[in-house]
Design a protein around this motif. Structure first.
Motif, short mmCIF file in Angstrom:
data_model
loop_
_atom_site.label_atom_id
_atom_site.label_comp_id
_atom_site.label_asym_id
_atom_site.label_seq_id
_atom_site.Cartn_x
_atom_site.Cartn_y
_atom_site.Cartn_z
N ARG A 199 0.86 -1.18 0.00
CA ARG A 199 0.00 0.00 0.00
C ARG A 199 0.89 1.23 0.00
N LYS A 226 -0.06 8.52 -1.16
CA LYS A 226 0.42 9.60 -2.04
C LYS A 226 0.52 10.87 -1.21
N TRP A 270 -4.11 7.18 -2.48
CA TRP A 270 -3.40 5.95 -2.12
C TRP A 270 -3.49 4.97 -3.28
N ALA A 271 -2.63 3.95 -3.21
CA ALA A 271 -2.67 2.86 -4.19
C ALA A 271 -2.35 1.56 -3.47
N TRP A 302 -5.30 -4.22 -8.48
CA TRP A 302 -4.72 -2.88 -8.36
C TRP A 302 -5.87 -1.95 -8.03
N GLU A 355 -6.66 2.09 -6.69
CA GLU A 355 -6.03 3.40 -6.52
C GLU A 355 -7.10 4.46 -6.36
N LEU A 412 -7.25 8.44 -6.41
CA LEU A 412 -6.38 9.47 -6.97
C LEU A 412 -7.07 10.82 -6.96
#
Length: 145
Positions: A82, A85, A93-94, A110, A112, A114
């Motif tokens: 994890r 950002k 987060w991603a 995946w 994310e 953003l």
């Protein structure tokens, strides 16, 4: 914030997919006009910080990330990384989760979230669609031998 979700299957075993998808320097090569700057000594671990810098000349923006969870796949258990950002322009987060498949290979999840500061929320669907295309291509390229 737009949320991007991608599921990708590969013939690569989970450990190999993990190694390829967490090679942060290679990520920059998959995104146009982007390079990755690793700010923490290897190997990657919780606390590793790196920046994806995108742009041309003086017109750039940074996506600064910190690894907050680092759990490689082991013993048939999925792996999870994890990233938070922490940039001025890009936040969110991603997560990359890699599940070994009983038939061999692995399945990548995946996710994310953003946010591009200064961009109106009305553009969230366009950001999510562009992110989905961009990250799907990056996953496929990172998994190539």
């Amino acid at each position: 914030m737009p949320v991007i979700r991608i599921v990708h299957r590969t013939s690569a075993p989970a450990a190999e997919a993990w190694s390829r998808l967490t090679d942060w320097e290679r990520h920059g090569a998959q995104v146009p006009l982007t390079r990755t700057i690793i700010e923490t000594a290897p190997p990657t671990h919780a606390g590793t910080i790196f920046t994806a810098r995108t742009g041309v000349g003086r017109i750039t923006f940074d996506d600064r990330m910190e690894v907050v969870v680092w759990r490689p796949p082991a013993g048939g258990s999925p792996g999870l990384v994890r990233l938070e950002k922490r940039g001025r322009a890009v936040t969110g987060w991603a997560e990359i989760e890699i599940h070994p498949l009983p038939t061999g290979g692995s399945e990548i999840h995946w996710r994310e979230e953003l946010r591009l500061r200064g961009l109106p929320r009305a553009l969230d669907p366009a950001v999510a669609a562009a992110g989905h295309v961009l990250f799907s291509r990056a996953i496929a390229r990172l998994l190539r031998r």
